[in-house]
Design a protein around this motif. Structure first.
Motif, PDB file in Angstrom:
ATOM      1  N   ARG A  47      -6.604  -1.783  10.672  1.00 41.71           N
ATOM      2  CA  ARG A  47      -8.133  -1.000  10.806  1.00 41.71           C
ATOM      3  C   ARG A  47      -8.880  -1.567   9.529  1.00 41.71           C
ATOM      4  N   ARG A  48      -7.941  -1.896   8.427  1.00 40.06           N
ATOM      5  CA  ARG A  48      -8.885  -2.261   7.222  1.00 40.06           C
ATOM      6  C   ARG A  48      -9.213  -3.635   7.547  1.00 40.06           C
TER       7      ARG A  48
ATOM      8  N   ASP B 250       0.937  -1.138  -0.123  1.00 36.66           N
ATOM      9  CA  ASP B 250      -0.049   0.057   0.106  1.00 36.66           C
ATOM     10  C   ASP B 250       0.933   1.461  -0.068  1.00 36.66           C
TER      11      ASP B 250
ATOM     12  N   ARG C  65      -5.265   0.447  -0.441  1.00 39.50           N
ATOM     13  CA  ARG C  65      -6.518  -0.125   0.437  1.00 39.50           C
ATOM     14  C   ARG C  65      -6.420   0.398   1.812  1.00 39.50           C
ATOM     15  N   SER C  66      -4.955   0.962   2.158  1.00 35.58           N
ATOM     16  CA  SER C  66      -4.826   1.697   3.380  1.00 35.58           C
ATOM     17  C   SER C  66      -3.855   2.827   3.161  1.00 35.58           C
ATOM     18  N   ASP C  67      -3.634   3.427   4.270  1.00 34.71           N
ATOM     19  CA  ASP C  67      -2.656   4.601   4.359  1.00 34.71           C
ATOM     20  C   ASP C  67      -1.260   4.014   4.192  1.00 34.71           C
TER      21      ASP C  67
ATOM     22  N   GLY D 237      -2.865   1.268   9.648  1.00 27.35           N
ATOM     23  CA  GLY D 237      -3.814   1.238   8.610  1.00 27.35           C
ATOM     24  C   GLY D 237      -4.484   0.032   8.191  1.00 27.35           C
ATOM     25  N   VAL D 238      -3.367  -1.002   7.901  1.00 29.25           N
ATOM     26  CA  VAL D 238      -3.875  -2.143   7.459  1.00 29.25           C
ATOM     27  C   VAL D 238      -4.698  -2.901   8.589  1.00 29.25           C
TER      28      VAL D 238
END
Length: 99
Positions: free
Chosen positions: A60-61, A39, A50-52, A57-58
């Protein structure tokens, strides 16, 4: 991949709570690191991701990360797993944890 932060470590440990067994936790952790790296590379290249690009971030996704506390022995074991991995790989110093 971006530098690994304390939030990344805490979020990853919470996600690892759902994995049963040390091998499953390790595989899941590697998958999260690889996803964050992909990402981040996509974002740097100007593409959608798909994430930041961070481990948190991953996490949370992937799933809703439950609130965990240090009074939970299973969470502490997962936290120790992440910290040991980073210490061996140099990730805590900002190096890529998969090198």
């Amino acid at each position: 991949m971006r530098r690994v932060s304390l939030d990344d470590v805490l979020q990853l440990a919470a996600v690892l709570r759902a994995a049963s067994g040390q091998r499953a936790r390790y595989r899941r952790m590697i998958a999260v690191f690889k996803s964050a790296a992909r990402d981040d590379a996509a974002l740097k290249a100007g593409h959608r991701a798909r994430s930041d690009g961070t481990v948190a971030g991953v996490c949370r996704r992937v799933e809703a990360v439950p609130a965990c506390g240090l009074d939970d022995p299973h969470y502490c074991a997962c936290l120790a797993t992440v910290l040991r991995f980073l210490a061996r790989r140099g990730g805590a110093a900002g190096l890529h944890p998969l090198n």
